[in-house]
Scaffold this motif. Structure first.
Motif, mmCIF file in Angstrom:
data_model
loop_
_atom_site.group_PDB
_atom_site.id
_atom_site.type_symbol
_atom_site.label_atom_id
_atom_site.label_comp_id
_atom_site.label_asym_id
_atom_site.label_seq_id
_atom_site.Cartn_x
_atom_site.Cartn_y
_atom_site.Cartn_z
ATOM 1 N N ASP A 81 0.855 -1.187 0.000
ATOM 2 C CA ASP A 81 0.000 0.000 0.000
ATOM 3 C C ASP A 81 0.892 1.238 0.000
ATOM 4 O O ASP A 81 2.112 1.124 -0.123
ATOM 5 C CB ASP A 81 -0.979 -0.027 1.192
ATOM 6 N N ALA A 82 0.271 2.391 0.158
ATOM 7 C CA ALA A 82 1.017 3.651 0.040
ATOM 8 C C ALA A 82 2.100 3.813 1.117
ATOM 9 O O ALA A 82 2.985 4.666 0.989
ATOM 10 C CB ALA A 82 0.051 4.826 0.064
ATOM 11 N N PHE A 117 0.109 4.364 -6.476
ATOM 12 C CA PHE A 117 -1.191 4.524 -5.799
ATOM 13 C C PHE A 117 -1.866 5.807 -6.253
ATOM 14 O O PHE A 117 -3.065 5.829 -6.524
ATOM 15 C CB PHE A 117 -0.995 4.454 -4.281
ATOM 16 N N LYS A 118 -1.073 6.863 -6.365
ATOM 17 C CA LYS A 118 -1.619 8.128 -6.850
ATOM 18 C C LYS A 118 -1.899 8.027 -8.358
ATOM 19 O O LYS A 118 -2.956 8.433 -8.836
ATOM 20 C CB LYS A 118 -0.584 9.229 -6.578
ATOM 21 N N ASP A 123 -5.740 2.041 -3.545
ATOM 22 C CA ASP A 123 -5.139 2.086 -2.199
ATOM 23 C C ASP A 123 -4.324 0.838 -1.868
ATOM 24 O O ASP A 123 -3.701 0.741 -0.825
ATOM 25 C CB ASP A 123 -6.203 2.352 -1.130
ATOM 26 N N LYS A 124 -4.348 -0.130 -2.784
ATOM 27 C CA LYS A 124 -3.490 -1.306 -2.586
ATOM 28 C C LYS A 124 -3.139 -1.899 -3.948
ATOM 29 O O LYS A 124 -3.782 -1.586 -4.956
ATOM 30 C CB LYS A 124 -4.167 -2.345 -1.694
#
Ligand code: ACO
Length: 216
Positions: A81-82, A117-118, A123-124
């Motif tokens: 994730d982030a 992620f961006k 988000d994952k």
């Protein structure tokens, strides 16, 4: 017969109990050639590197390809994730001066600059940490079949994105053929220490660490 040859190959999730066998395979057919490992001393992977790959098994996101019960290919993947980027920079700093620390250093930069992620608004992601095919069986699309199976597994487990840091010319070419987009590229000549010395020097034809992504 040739028509049924494909059926001799079985792909299945690699369980924790298969860890020793998988690592034995990776030491022989992955680490020896994987460009980040081959590109800096010593030749053998650090213990922490091997432990990290094995730590992905409990997620049920690693695959083995077997031929008559013998491992002929393996893919190690796990969730990220982030938060991954800060963790990578932190671990790379803690392990500075070690082989795994040097490898984590370039993986941290790749994570930051690929910014998946961006970029994809997710988000994952399921991240491929390693893929290896038996060196005697390359060029028979085994890597392709294993990656297709991993894509299907990622979808089944509801991951929105599949990513990989392709350290190898061959893995990058393979994943691009399967539809992955290159979202970041770090030429190995750009990853240098404070003295300006190149940290990782893989043999040809490996020129860059390419981060690739596929929306699932
Ligand atoms: N060295 C020389 N030639 C190779 C290599 C290699 N490492 N890999 C593939 N080729 C050749 C094949 O022989 C084939 O040639 P051909 O068309 O003349 O028959 C051609 O390239 C296409 O091969 P593919 O079918 O796309 O590749 P394959 O699935 O067999 O293997 C893989 C690709 C898994 C990357 C393999 O090279 C490998 O195991 N390398 C060692 C470990 C490694 O570097 N893994 C990738 C690191 S990045 C990551 O793991 C996310």
């Amino acid at each position: 017969s040739a028509a049924t040859r494909g059926n001799d190959f079985e792909i299945r999730v690699c369980g924790v109990e298969d860890g020793d066998r998988m690592m034995e395979f990776l030491l022989e057919h992955y680490y020896r050639e994987e460009p980040l490992t081959a590109g800096c001393a010593p030749p053998e992977p650090d213990e922490k590197d091997k432990q990290f790959l094995l730590s992905n098994l409990p997620h049920g996101t690693c695959l083995l390809m077997l031929h008559n019960d013998r491992i002929v290919a393996a893919a190690v993947a796990g969730p990220k994730d982030a938060g991954a980027v800060d963790e990578l920079f932190e671990q790379a700093a803690q392990l500075a001066g070690t082989k795994w620390g040097r490898i984590l250093g370039i993986l941290a930069i790749a994570e930051r600059d690929a910014n998946v992620f961006k970029r994809y608004g997710v988000d994952k992601a399921l991240h491929v940490h390693a893929i290896g095919v038996d060196s005697r069986m390359r060029g028979r699309a085994l890597g392709e079949r294993l990656m297709n199976a991993l894509t299907a597994l990622g979808k089944e487990l509801s991951y929105p994105l599949l990513t990989a840091d392709c350290s190898s010319f061959y893995s990058s070419r393979l994943l691009q053929r399967l539809g992955f987009a290159v979202v970041n590229r770090i030429p190995y000549t750009d990853y240098v220490d404070d003295a300006g010395e190149q940290i990782i020097r893989p043999p040809e034809p490996h020129l860059a660490l390419e981060t690739v992504a596929l929306r699932l």
